[in-house]
Scaffold this motif. Sequence first.
Motif, short mmCIF file in Angstrom:
data_model
loop_
_atom_site.label_atom_id
_atom_site.label_comp_id
_atom_site.label_asym_id
_atom_site.label_seq_id
_atom_site.Cartn_x
_atom_site.Cartn_y
_atom_site.Cartn_z
N GLY A 128 -16.19 1.50 5.52
CA GLY A 128 -15.99 0.55 4.45
C GLY A 128 -15.61 1.19 3.12
N GLU A 129 -15.21 2.47 3.18
CA GLU A 129 -14.68 3.14 1.98
C GLU A 129 -13.19 2.82 1.86
N VAL A 130 -12.68 2.89 0.64
CA VAL A 130 -11.25 2.66 0.44
C VAL A 130 -10.55 3.99 0.15
N TRP A 131 -9.62 4.37 1.02
CA TRP A 131 -8.78 5.53 0.73
C TRP A 131 -7.55 5.02 -0.02
N GLU A 132 -7.44 5.43 -1.28
CA GLU A 132 -6.31 5.00 -2.10
C GLU A 132 -5.19 6.02 -1.96
N GLY A 133 -4.48 5.93 -0.89
CA GLY A 133 -3.43 6.90 -0.57
C GLY A 133 -2.03 6.34 -0.79
N LEU A 134 -1.93 5.29 -1.60
CA LEU A 134 -0.59 4.78 -1.92
C LEU A 134 0.14 5.85 -2.71
N SER A 135 1.38 6.06 -2.40
CA SER A 135 2.10 7.17 -3.02
C SER A 135 3.57 6.88 -3.00
N GLY A 136 4.22 7.13 -4.11
CA GLY A 136 5.67 7.02 -4.13
C GLY A 136 6.32 8.39 -4.01
N LEU B 294 -8.69 3.46 13.85
CA LEU B 294 -9.22 4.52 12.99
C LEU B 294 -9.50 4.04 11.56
N GLY B 295 -8.91 2.94 11.17
CA GLY B 295 -9.07 2.41 9.83
C GLY B 295 -8.24 1.15 9.72
N ILE B 296 -8.40 0.43 8.63
CA ILE B 296 -7.66 -0.82 8.47
C ILE B 296 -6.70 -0.66 7.30
N ILE B 297 -5.40 -0.70 7.59
CA ILE B 297 -4.37 -0.56 6.57
C ILE B 297 -4.34 -1.84 5.74
N THR B 298 -4.52 -1.69 4.41
CA THR B 298 -4.51 -2.87 3.53
C THR B 298 -3.26 -2.94 2.65
N ALA B 299 -2.60 -1.81 2.44
CA ALA B 299 -1.37 -1.81 1.65
C ALA B 299 -0.59 -0.54 1.95
N ALA B 300 0.70 -0.56 1.60
CA ALA B 300 1.56 0.59 1.90
C ALA B 300 2.68 0.70 0.88
N THR B 301 3.10 1.94 0.63
CA THR B 301 4.30 2.17 -0.17
C THR B 301 5.42 2.58 0.79
N MET B 302 6.49 1.79 0.78
CA MET B 302 7.56 1.98 1.75
C MET B 302 8.84 2.46 1.06
N LYS B 303 9.65 3.19 1.82
CA LYS B 303 10.93 3.66 1.31
C LYS B 303 11.96 2.53 1.26
N LEU B 304 12.81 2.59 0.28
CA LEU B 304 13.96 1.70 0.23
C LEU B 304 15.24 2.53 0.20
N GLY C 58 3.08 6.12 1.72
CA GLY C 58 1.66 6.16 1.42
C GLY C 58 0.95 4.90 1.86
N LEU C 59 -0.36 5.03 2.03
CA LEU C 59 -1.17 3.91 2.53
C LEU C 59 -2.42 3.71 1.68
N GLU C 60 -2.88 2.49 1.68
CA GLU C 60 -4.26 2.20 1.27
C GLU C 60 -4.97 1.75 2.54
N VAL C 61 -6.12 2.37 2.80
CA VAL C 61 -6.80 2.14 4.09
C VAL C 61 -8.30 1.94 3.84
N VAL C 62 -8.88 0.98 4.52
CA VAL C 62 -10.34 0.86 4.53
C VAL C 62 -10.85 1.59 5.78
N THR C 63 -11.77 2.52 5.56
CA THR C 63 -12.26 3.34 6.67
C THR C 63 -13.34 2.58 7.45
N ALA C 64 -13.76 3.19 8.54
CA ALA C 64 -14.80 2.56 9.38
C ALA C 64 -16.12 2.45 8.64
#
Lengths: 469, 469
Positions: free
Chosen positions: A172-180, A201-211, A164-170
């Motif tokens: 300036g909205e925040v898509w809260e798509g972080l997901s486990g 397409l957008g600026i990735i600000t955070a991510a949920t990554m697999k371990l 999952g991702l957290e992304v700022v769109t063009a």
Amino acid sequence: MNLIETLRGAVGAANVLTEGDLSAWEQDWRKRERGKALAVVRPGSTAEVAAVVKACAAAGAAIVAQGGNTGLVGGSTPDGSGTQVLMSLQRMNKVRGIDAANLTMTVEAGCVLQTLQETAERQGLLFPLSLAAEGSCTIGGNLGTNAGGTQVVRYGNARELCLGLEVVTAQGEVWEGLSGLRKDNTGYDLRDLFIGSEGTLGIITAATMKLYPLPAASLTAWAAVPSLEAAVTLLGLAHKGLGAGLTGFEVMGQFALELVAKHFPQLRVPLYQQTPYCVLLENSDHESQEHARAQFERLLENALEDGCVTDAVVAENIAQAHQLWHVRESIPLAQAEEGLNIKHDISIPVSRIPQFCTEADALLRQAIPGVRLVNFGHLGDGNLHYNVQAPEGGDMAAFLRDCEPQVNTIVYDAVSRYDGSISAEHGVGTLKREKLEKHKSPVALALMRSIKQSLDPHNLLNPGRVLKA
Amino acid sequence: MNLIETLRGAVGAANVLTEGDLSAWEQDWRKRERGKALAVVRPGSTAEVAAVVKACAAAGAAIVAQGGNTGLVGGSTPDGSGTQVLMSLQRMNKVRGIDAANLTMTVEAGCVLQTLQETAERQGLLFPLSLAAEGSCTIGGNLGTNAGGTQVVRYGNARELCLGLEVVTAQGEVWEGLSGLRKDNTGYDLRDLFIGSEGTLGIITAATMKLYPLPAASLTAWAAVPSLEAAVTLLGLAHKGLGAGLTGFEVMGQFALELVAKHFPQLRVPLYQQTPYCVLLENSDHESQEHARAQFERLLENALEDGCVTDAVVAENIAQAHQLWHVRESIPLAQAEEGLNIKHDISIPVSRIPQFCTEADALLRQAIPGVRLVNFGHLGDGNLHYNVQAPEGGDMAAFLRDCEPQVNTIVYDAVSRYDGSISAEHGVGTLKREKLEKHKSPVALALMRSIKQSLDPHNLLNPGRVLKA
């Protein structure tokens, strides 16, 4: 109020740089191009990223997002116009959390890749993305470019490691798509669209990554193979014999290893003198060192019997394993010591690589007598760094200037004939933008332009990268 | 010339059905809705698909693409208007090729999933996607809905198994994106955007899928666990102890197993009487049967010692393994025998599942005294089929009519509180379209609408599915 003042208000004056030496942000990693930013802006939070985007959108200023600035295709530095805002995500470097039972980790875009690896390891877990720049590249950049590296054969590219991702769109909205979540079928796959879009397409600000669980043991072997066909056969045996234990499969041509032996005489390069190619294999085992070794030895015995391997060594300890990997990783440096060269990052279906190389080698040697081919890469994923070095003793600068277009045309046309890709893991950036117009299907390019237009209608995000402006 | 005539010209009159019993195409799998198509069109090639799309676009007729028509969310049947063209891909069922050395298979959209599994197996290879409808669902439908199933814990969803697509766009253009490449960073990820878009962005006509070496052995175990917390602990031990050998991890609540025992008395349901949950584990091994068994036994010994397992059996042979899986797969049928019920297909981060169930169970029991919970699913992926059955002896039709909205609200609100998904593997279709408006972020919905608008501006492809028309 002008844009610079608005930006200072958004992120603090100390985090808006307009003077002094900004080359750390304006100069690309390969030093091919030097840009000029209107300002370097260093937001410290997602809200600040959004505020910066909104301010830039209002002013009509383009934004170039940047992580560790280790990209190889000129995708993360500003152009020379002095009008683009360089947004560095490096201050956003918090690990927001680890969920060990869910095998996930949520991190901010500016976290350095090595920090993720080390943070996971302290919990007895593995974050498998691994590549040469891991000490300075950031996970945001890794995702923006869908980075590959040496463990893709088992764990996939950066895309496959992200949930999952957290992304700022063009806008300036925040898509809260972080997901486990490992399963989520509630609509279009926005995550994978942003991944690999190189900040356009957008600026990735955070991510949920697999371990993953940390393997109990990891062993490295080095094998001499009589041909690329034999290397492909060995890969098949390794898939069958090691299963998911096969976590690395690198091929190295003789000339690539000769360059390492020549320029780094302190490194012991094994088995390369009598064989056209060597293969480095890694076996990660969840049982034990002994089990890994037994598996490896059985595989290599089978391969020797088959004839696809003519000689092999298994590292006796971690130091020896590091030494073998160090030889592999020294190839680009040795090549640089030898002089300027023309680099490629291509992929081909594994089954067709031997024939591709036979054909491309011959075409290049015919076009440029004496040309030297430095062929190495992640054969397990069909990814070769198929590089071209000037003839021995030739004028290297002249070679680069006069031959690069011709060499690229020969290589990329052959890649297209073999249904390959002209950018396997590095991306497009500005470097391969023109080539993309030729080698990507017009239907795909039209779809990409539609998507870009719909998500970033004013072309504010990294304009002119991936697609022509 | 009217549309029907044009379609007859494009695919042959025999493949344009307008009369007789069309319920095989017009009636959805769960028999919740019966639609009415303008015509059922059965193209036999990609060029014919493109011609049909162009004809429909010119006439302004909507197109509903359909594979095996086994979807569970009303996404692949026409609405009741009689104006939509139902395009069945079932005639496009050729395996175009297998590339064993590249571990890939290229197939047309109408190939039945089981055919892919069997075709791979004949080459000594594994195509791991596996789900209840595999005898009739098609790979095109699997990709359109990003199907999940029982092996996701190891191999991922349909999306993770796909390397490339051939797609007909809303304009009737053909994107030739078939690819046997594991690394390709030449622009936006169109592949993953079409996958899971439920026929609303383009029509998948063929795909290149990943293959794996066939495991040397596959063993199944059944364990009684004292709680869901214990099941999560067992999952962690299994990840660590079996590594990538863990290819299945299903949880089943006591009441779900009671229903199987009650309605299928000929099936032997093990260990369920004294325990709130049972877990079914599958271990696929690339070495041998003996190795798989030793691994499994070590894992279960550790788990018994830890206390997260109270009793366990390992299947002695393939027949016993099939029997255990048969019990698991009989739960939905046993539930249907018991009467109408309210189904959910949710996912939650694995670590939070026990708490989620405690909370949702309590809320439902409080709202509807005597309600019975049929809780089972793919715990390894955090995916539960958290179903709700009427109180014993109650009026089931009345229960469904009166309680479904309330039950859905309780469950989906809890899912949102736990950062879960209201559709883990079934998709959205028409069934969850309204719910999506509530539970998906407005930013994500806006991005989805932008993309839909840009790729299908006249809303011709499966209108009103996923997103409201």
